[in-house]
Design an enzyme around this catalytic site. Structure first.
Site, PDB file in Angstrom:
ATOM      1  N   ASP A  31     -11.738 -12.214  10.482  1.00 14.33           N
ATOM      2  CA  ASP A  31     -10.748 -12.374   9.407  1.00 14.33           C
ATOM      3  C   ASP A  31      -9.389 -12.697  10.027  1.00 14.33           C
ATOM      4  O   ASP A  31      -8.686 -11.809  10.495  1.00 14.33           O
ATOM      5  CB  ASP A  31     -10.685 -11.056   8.637  1.00 14.33           C
ATOM      6  CG  ASP A  31      -9.774 -11.131   7.437  1.00 14.33           C
ATOM      7  OD1 ASP A  31      -9.484 -12.242   6.972  1.00 14.33           O
ATOM      8  OD2 ASP A  31      -9.352 -10.065   6.960  1.00 14.33           O
ATOM      9  N   ASP A  79      -5.048 -13.716  -3.169  1.00  9.71           N
ATOM     10  CA  ASP A  79      -4.553 -13.562  -1.802  1.00  9.71           C
ATOM     11  C   ASP A  79      -4.677 -14.906  -1.084  1.00  9.71           C
ATOM     12  O   ASP A  79      -5.781 -15.365  -0.779  1.00  9.71           O
ATOM     13  CB  ASP A  79      -5.354 -12.494  -1.043  1.00  9.71           C
ATOM     14  CG  ASP A  79      -4.913 -11.085  -1.398  1.00  9.71           C
ATOM     15  OD1 ASP A  79      -3.997 -10.929  -2.238  1.00  9.71           O
ATOM     16  OD2 ASP A  79      -5.471 -10.134  -0.819  1.00  9.71           O
ATOM     17  N   HIS A 124       0.873  -1.168   0.000  1.00  7.96           N
ATOM     18  CA  HIS A 124       0.000   0.000   0.000  1.00  7.96           C
ATOM     19  C   HIS A 124       0.915   1.225   0.000  1.00  7.96           C
ATOM     20  O   HIS A 124       2.019   1.161   0.551  1.00  7.96           O
ATOM     21  CB  HIS A 124      -0.823   0.094   1.282  1.00  7.96           C
ATOM     22  CG  HIS A 124      -1.760  -1.040   1.520  1.00  7.96           C
ATOM     23  ND1 HIS A 124      -1.385  -2.187   2.166  1.00  7.96           N
ATOM     24  CD2 HIS A 124      -3.074  -1.185   1.227  1.00  7.96           C
ATOM     25  CE1 HIS A 124      -2.424  -2.997   2.249  1.00  7.96           C
ATOM     26  NE2 HIS A 124      -3.458  -2.424   1.684  1.00  7.96           N
ATOM     27  N   GLU A 156      -9.620 -13.638  -2.115  1.00 11.69           N
ATOM     28  CA  GLU A 156      -8.834 -14.048  -0.940  1.00 11.69           C
ATOM     29  C   GLU A 156      -9.488 -15.239  -0.256  1.00 11.69           C
ATOM     30  O   GLU A 156     -10.698 -15.218   0.015  1.00 11.69           O
ATOM     31  CB  GLU A 156      -8.700 -12.884   0.043  1.00 11.69           C
ATOM     32  CG  GLU A 156      -8.042 -13.326   1.353  1.00 11.69           C
ATOM     33  CD  GLU A 156      -7.704 -12.196   2.314  1.00 11.69           C
ATOM     34  OE1 GLU A 156      -7.249 -11.134   1.850  1.00 11.69           O
ATOM     35  OE2 GLU A 156      -7.890 -12.389   3.521  1.00 11.69           O
ATOM     36  N   LYS A 181     -14.959  -8.879  -0.112  1.00 16.88           N
ATOM     37  CA  LYS A 181     -14.943  -9.339   1.280  1.00 16.88           C
ATOM     38  C   LYS A 181     -16.335  -9.086   1.851  1.00 16.88           C
ATOM     39  O   LYS A 181     -16.909  -8.024   1.597  1.00 16.88           O
ATOM     40  CB  LYS A 181     -13.883  -8.574   2.070  1.00 16.88           C
ATOM     41  CG  LYS A 181     -13.681  -9.110   3.480  1.00 16.88           C
ATOM     42  CD  LYS A 181     -12.541  -8.402   4.194  1.00 16.88           C
ATOM     43  CE  LYS A 181     -12.322  -9.020   5.560  1.00 16.88           C
ATOM     44  NZ  LYS A 181     -11.282  -8.325   6.337  1.00 16.88           N
ATOM     45  N   ASP A 212      -1.429 -13.023   1.681  1.00 14.86           N
ATOM     46  CA  ASP A 212      -2.007 -11.913   2.439  1.00 14.86           C
ATOM     47  C   ASP A 212      -2.387 -12.464   3.810  1.00 14.86           C
ATOM     48  O   ASP A 212      -3.534 -12.842   4.044  1.00 14.86           O
ATOM     49  CB  ASP A 212      -3.227 -11.327   1.723  1.00 14.86           C
ATOM     50  CG  ASP A 212      -3.760 -10.116   2.470  1.00 14.86           C
ATOM     51  OD1 ASP A 212      -3.075  -9.645   3.400  1.00 14.86           O
ATOM     52  OD2 ASP A 212      -4.866  -9.645   2.139  1.00 14.86           O
ATOM     53  N   ASP A 225      -6.609 -14.293   8.666  1.00 19.46           N
ATOM     54  CA  ASP A 225      -5.396 -14.139   7.848  1.00 19.46           C
ATOM     55  C   ASP A 225      -4.268 -15.052   8.315  1.00 19.46           C
ATOM     56  O   ASP A 225      -3.120 -14.623   8.502  1.00 19.46           O
ATOM     57  CB  ASP A 225      -4.912 -12.669   7.863  1.00 19.46           C
ATOM     58  CG  ASP A 225      -5.834 -11.753   7.067  1.00 19.46           C
ATOM     59  OD1 ASP A 225      -6.558 -12.244   6.172  1.00 19.46           O
ATOM     60  OD2 ASP A 225      -5.837 -10.541   7.334  1.00 19.46           O
ATOM     61  N   HIS A 281     -11.664 -14.551   2.869  1.00 16.71           N
ATOM     62  CA  HIS A 281     -12.889 -13.791   2.663  1.00 16.71           C
ATOM     63  C   HIS A 281     -14.032 -14.692   2.200  1.00 16.71           C
ATOM     64  O   HIS A 281     -15.181 -14.490   2.589  1.00 16.71           O
ATOM     65  CB  HIS A 281     -12.646 -12.657   1.675  1.00 16.71           C
ATOM     66  CG  HIS A 281     -11.619 -11.682   2.155  1.00 16.71           C
ATOM     67  ND1 HIS A 281     -11.195 -10.618   1.403  1.00 16.71           N
ATOM     68  CD2 HIS A 281     -10.918 -11.615   3.325  1.00 16.71           C
ATOM     69  CE1 HIS A 281     -10.276  -9.930   2.087  1.00 16.71           C
ATOM     70  NE2 HIS A 281     -10.098 -10.532   3.247  1.00 16.71           N
TER      71      HIS A 281
HETATM   72  C1  GLT Z   1      -5.794  -5.608   4.344  1.00 16.68           C
HETATM   73  C2  GLT Z   1      -6.894  -6.561   3.959  1.00 16.68           C
HETATM   74  C3  GLT Z   1      -6.569  -7.380   2.788  1.00 16.68           C
HETATM   75  C4  GLT Z   1      -6.315  -6.609   1.530  1.00 16.68           C
HETATM   76  C5  GLT Z   1      -5.165  -5.717   1.598  1.00 16.68           C
HETATM   77  C6  GLT Z   1      -5.112  -4.875   0.353  1.00 16.68           C
HETATM   78  S1  GLT Z   1      -5.032  -4.840   3.040  1.00 16.68           S
HETATM   79  O1  GLT Z   1      -4.800  -6.287   5.044  1.00 16.68           O
HETATM   80  O2  GLT Z   1      -7.197  -7.391   5.079  1.00 16.68           O
HETATM   81  O3  GLT Z   1      -7.498  -8.388   2.553  1.00 16.68           O
HETATM   82  O4  GLT Z   1      -5.982  -7.542   0.537  1.00 16.68           O
HETATM   83  O5  GLT Z   1      -5.656  -3.622   0.522  1.00 16.68           O
HETATM   84 MN    MN Z   2      -6.521  -9.565   0.956  1.00 17.56          MN
HETATM   85 MN    MN Z   3      -8.057 -11.022   4.977  1.00 20.70          MN
END
Ligand code: GLT
Ligand code: MN
Ligand code: MN
Length: 387
Positions: free
Chosen positions: A256, A246, A55, A218, A184, A288, A258, A221
């Protein structure tokens, strides 16, 4: 070199914000010092990554002067040159600044919508300077907590206006970006507009330059929405719209998370890798995700290594699955039921007439099972390492 050692040819990338995650969450402070962009580039290069994505504000602090900006960019580019690392993707932080509390392109405040465009144009300039060719749009704050606040149709029009504007900017500047929109369902907003791959895909075709715009789906998501991620990715792929991806891990029904790729739902991760590898998709394998909040910096690099290693292990499992004689025989039998493999029904006057007249052996068709229990058990055995 082991089969599972990452190398640039595998096209693994990490966001600066992913390895740079300091562990801050809604309930607690940062637990790790921020890792500088230059250190991230050097360390990921050593681990075999292809590049980093960013970013605008991952690199340039929000209130940096022009001179500070140029200095930071110079130092960062020197680290890229020294390591051979690339920046294939760039994006804009349109969610951190309090000015974006009601969204960016869909804020009720027209000044915020205009500022979001200005910030994105400047971030696109930065991305081009670093060699980025994909530009991601994650509309994390484009949504509502209360439907009393916004007309969802009007919001979509604002979103569309913003993307149309930025596509024109892309053309006028000769930047050649492909735009990748990231859906998302919720978080940080109660509900986010364009929540799934399907919603986003339909929206793309309403833009002025649909060819310029695709998706950045992603894992987490889709799992938050209870969907099968590889089905969504397949739809994007089949439409020629998988511009970026992602990769991460997520338990269904949670916030979320991640998590490290493949650390949850190994079977889902396997079928995703299978889809990407079998279709020879040549995009970046971007992570991500971030390491557990329990970890210090050593844990961050374990997390990064593990993400790439798991992808490569799953890629090897895909090769084993595809070469397994029993699995091959089962799939061949399925593909040959009543047609030559790959044969499709296409309408012609003759084919319609033939179909109207055809007699089907329905008792036989009703009787025979599909052997999916065996097929799935064999898949699980491949994954568990006994085949
Ligand atoms: C943020 C978000 C992600 C996005 C990123 C891109 S930033 O961490 O949770 O899913 O991909 O803006
Ligand atoms: Mn993402
Ligand atoms: Mn995420």
């Amino acid at each position: 070199m082991s089969l599972f050692t990452p190398a640039p040819e595998h096209r693994f990338t990490f966001g600066l914000w992913t390895v740079g995650n300091t562990g801050r969450d809604p309930f607690g402070d940062a637990v790790r010092p921020a890792i500088t962009a230059v250190h991230t580039v050097r360390h990921l290069a050593k681990l075999g990554a292809y590049g980093v994505n960013l970013h605008d504000n991952d690199l340039i602090p929000r209130d940096a002067s022009a001179a500070e900006r140029d200095g930071i960019v110079r130092e960062f580019k020197a680290a890229l040159d020294e390591t051979g690392m690339k920046v294939p993707m760039a994006t804009t932080n349109l969610f951190g600044d309090p000015v974006f509390r009601d969204g960016a392109f869909t804020s009720n405040d027209a000044r915020v919508r205009a500022f979001a465009l200005q910030k994105t144009m400047r971030a696109m300039d930065l991305g081009v300077e670093l060699g980025a060719t994909t530009y991601v749009f994650w509309g994390g704050r484009e949504g509502v907590e209360t439907n009393a606040a916004k007309d969802p149709q009007e919001s979509l029009k604002w979103f569309r206006d913003a993307l149309n504007f930025l596509c024109e900017y892309n053309i006028a500047q000769g930047y050649g970006y492909q735009f990748a929109l990231e859906p998302k369902p919720n978080e940080p907003r109660g509900d986010i507009f364009l929540p799934t791959i399907g919603h986003m895909l339909a929206f793309v075709y309403t833009l002025d330059h649909p060819d310029m715009v695709g998706l950045n789906p992603e894992v987490a998501h889709d799992q938050m929405a209870g969907l099968d991620f590889s089905h969504g990715v397949a739809q994007a792929l089949e439409a020629g719209k998988l511009f970026h991806i992602d990769l991460n891990g997520q338990k269904p029904g949670r916030f979320d998370q991640d998590l490290r790729f493949g650390s949850e739902d190994v079977k889902g991760a396997f079928f995703l890798v299978k889809l990407l590898e079998d279709s020879k998709w040549d995009g970046m394998r971007h992570f991500d995700s971030h390491c557990y909040r329990t970890e210090d910096e050593a844990g961050v690099w374990e997390f990064a290594k593990g993400s790439m290693r798991t992808y490569l292990i799953l890629k090897d499992k895909v090769a084993r699955f595809n070469a397994d004689p029993e699995i091959k025989a089962l799939l061949a039998e399925l593909a040959s039921r009543g047609a030559a493999p790959g044969q499709r029904l296409k309408y012609t006057a003759e084919s319609a007439q033939e179909l109207r007249d055809r007699t089907f052996d329905l008792p036989a068709m009703r009787e025979k099972g599909y052997d999916y229990e065996r097929l799935d058990q064999l898949t699980v055995e491949v994954l568990l390492g006994v085949r």
